[in-house]
Design an enzyme around this catalytic site. Structure first.
Site, mmCIF file in Angstrom:
data_model
loop_
_atom_site.group_PDB
_atom_site.id
_atom_site.type_symbol
_atom_site.label_atom_id
_atom_site.label_comp_id
_atom_site.label_asym_id
_atom_site.label_seq_id
_atom_site.Cartn_x
_atom_site.Cartn_y
_atom_site.Cartn_z
ATOM 1 N N ILE A 94 7.671 0.307 -1.921
ATOM 2 C CA ILE A 94 7.414 -0.933 -2.648
ATOM 3 C C ILE A 94 8.173 -0.966 -3.974
ATOM 4 O O ILE A 94 8.712 -2.002 -4.376
ATOM 5 C CB ILE A 94 5.902 -1.075 -2.918
ATOM 6 C CG1 ILE A 94 5.134 -1.117 -1.595
ATOM 7 C CG2 ILE A 94 5.605 -2.322 -3.736
ATOM 8 C CD1 ILE A 94 3.652 -0.784 -1.740
ATOM 9 N N PHE A 102 4.993 0.673 5.290
ATOM 10 C CA PHE A 102 5.456 0.781 3.908
ATOM 11 C C PHE A 102 4.409 1.496 3.072
ATOM 12 O O PHE A 102 3.238 1.601 3.449
ATOM 13 C CB PHE A 102 5.749 -0.608 3.318
ATOM 14 C CG PHE A 102 4.540 -1.509 3.254
ATOM 15 C CD1 PHE A 102 3.757 -1.573 2.115
ATOM 16 C CD2 PHE A 102 4.176 -2.282 4.352
ATOM 17 C CE1 PHE A 102 2.642 -2.396 2.046
ATOM 18 C CE2 PHE A 102 3.061 -3.104 4.301
ATOM 19 C CZ PHE A 102 2.302 -3.162 3.149
ATOM 20 N N CYS A 103 4.848 1.998 1.929
ATOM 21 C CA CYS A 103 3.960 2.664 0.966
ATOM 22 C C CYS A 103 4.582 2.510 -0.421
ATOM 23 O O CYS A 103 5.574 1.811 -0.594
ATOM 24 C CB CYS A 103 3.763 4.127 1.335
ATOM 25 S SG CYS A 103 5.295 5.070 1.442
ATOM 26 N N THR A 104 4.028 3.177 -1.411
ATOM 27 C CA THR A 104 4.455 2.965 -2.793
ATOM 28 C C THR A 104 5.900 3.385 -3.039
ATOM 29 O O THR A 104 6.706 2.615 -3.559
ATOM 30 C CB THR A 104 3.538 3.730 -3.769
ATOM 31 O OG1 THR A 104 2.186 3.387 -3.498
ATOM 32 C CG2 THR A 104 3.882 3.388 -5.214
#
Length: 310
Positions: A206, A177-179
Site C-alpha cells: 500500500i 495486498f498488505c502494508t
C-alpha cells in the site's frame, strides 16, 4: 529549518544462514548512524521499519547493500517531523513475518508481482478475488474498494481462513495486498502451495501504491495503518488523525476517545470489556511509567499489549 525524519520500511526474503551472527554488526550500524526502530532477522530474510535523518537512513541502506544478498533489499519511505521510535533493536526470529505454516518459502515460490501503476486495472477485473491480508484493526481504518476482509487478529489465522472460504478450483484469479508488500508475498507463496494458479500481489504494498498512484486515480478508501507512533498515514503519506490505544494497540479516532470506555493507556471501546483486573492494573502501572518518562523527556515504550500477556 529542521530536516524531516525519514521513515523506511524495508524487507527482503533471502536465505541468511548466518542471521544470528549478523545481529550485532547490524545493531552497531544502526546505532552508529542514529537509526531507531526494529529490524527482524531470520533464516528467511530481513524485515522491519526504522527511522533517522536522511544521512542515517542512507548509511544504513549502504551498509545492508554491501552484502550481495541484500543489494536489492526492498524499501519505501515516508516522512514525519518527530522521531516515531524510541529505541534501536535487532531481533532474531523463526520467521520475519509469522504465518506458522512449515515449508512456505517465498525464496522458492512466489506469486506475480504487480506494479502500483497496473494495480487498479487488475483489481477492477470482476473475475479477480481481492483479499486484504492484514489484520482486522488495520482493515477497519482503510482498504481497497471491494477488498475482502478476512477479519483475522493475527497473520497465523490467514491459512485457516483461506481453507474455510475459498477453493482453488473455483477462484481462478487471486490478488492480495498488505502494508509494505511482505505479508502478501508470503501469503502468495502459501496460496500457490494450496493449488491456486493465478496469484498476484501488490509490489511494495500500500505504501508504494501511495507513492506512485495519484490520489485522483486512487481506489483506496481511508487511511493506512503503520507500525510506528504516527499510527496511520493518508494517501499523500502525511500523518493521519488516528491515535492508538496503548492497552490493545487498536487505532482509535475522535469518537473512540470520547467514549466512556476510553482511559488513556488503560482501555478503549475495543478492549475495555476484555481486560482482567490483573491486566488492567498492569496497564495502569505501565501508563504511569509512560507519563513519568514523558515528563522527564526520556524514551518510553509505546504501550502495554494485554494480548501478549494472555
Amino acid at each position: 529549518m529542521t530536516q524531516p525524519i525519514v521513515v523506511a520500511a524495508l524487507y527482503k526474503f533471502v536465505t541468511l544462514e548466518d542471521y544470528v551472527e549478523l545481529r550485532e554488526p547490524l545493531l552497531k550500524a544502526m546505532l552508529d548512524n542514529g537509526v531507531k526502530g526494529t529490524l527482524l532477522l531470520a533464516n528467511e530474510g530481513i524485515n522491519g521499519t526504522v527511522s533517522a535523518t536522511r544521512e542515517g537512513i542512507d548509511a544504513l541502506l549502504s551498509w545492508l547493500r554491501n552484502d550481495p544478498r541484500l543489494v536489492d533489499v526492498d524499501h519505501k519511505e515516508s516522512y514525519c517531523d518527530e522521531q516515531p521510535f524510541y529505541r534501536t533493536k535487532v531481533k532474531l526470529k523463526k520467521e520475519i513475518v509469522t504465518l506458522g505454516v512449515p515449508g512456505v518459502d517465498p525464496n522458492k515460490a512466489v506469486g506475480t508481482y504487480v506494479d502500483p501503476k497496473d494495480w487498479n486495472a487488475l483489481i477492477s477485473d470482476p473475475e479477480v478475488l481481492l483479499i486484504d491480508t492484514r489484520n482486522d484493526y488495520e482493515v477497519a481504518i482503510g482498504t481497497f474498494k471491494g477488498a475482502i476482509d478476512p477479519k483475522t487478529e493475527t497473520f497465523r489465522e490467514f491459512p485457516d481462513y483461506i481453507k474455510a472460504h475459498f477453493d482453488p478450483s473455483k477462484h481462478k484469479k487471486v490478488a492480495m495486498f498488505c502494508t509494505g508488500g511482505i505479508r502478501c508475498e508470503k501469503a502468495s507463496s502459501y496460496m500457490l502451495g494450496e493449488g491456486y494458479e493465478a496469484v498476484y500481489h501488490l509490489k511494495g504494498g500500500i505504501l508504494k501504491y501511495f507513492e506512485e498512484v495519484a490520489q485522483e486515480e486512487s481506489l483506496w478508501d481511508g487511511d493506512c495503518f503503520v507500525f510506528d507512533n504516527r499510527v496511520t498515514v493518508r494517501h499523500d503519506l502525511s500523518e493521519g488523525e488516528y491515535d492508538q490505544c496503548h492497552a490493545c494497540r487498536h487505532p482509535i479516532d475522535v469518537k473512540d476517545r470520547e467514549s466512556e470506555h476510553y482511559s488513556p493507556g488503560v482501555s478503549c471501546p475495543h478492549c475495555w470489556d476484555s481486560l482482567s483486573e490483573k491486566t488492567r492494573r498492569s496497564a495502569i502501572d505501565r501508563q504511569k511509567q509512560i507519563e513519568l518518562a514523558k515528563a522527564r523527556n526520556q524514551p518510553h515504550p509505546i504501550g502495554f499489549n494485554y494480548k501478549a500477556e494472555a
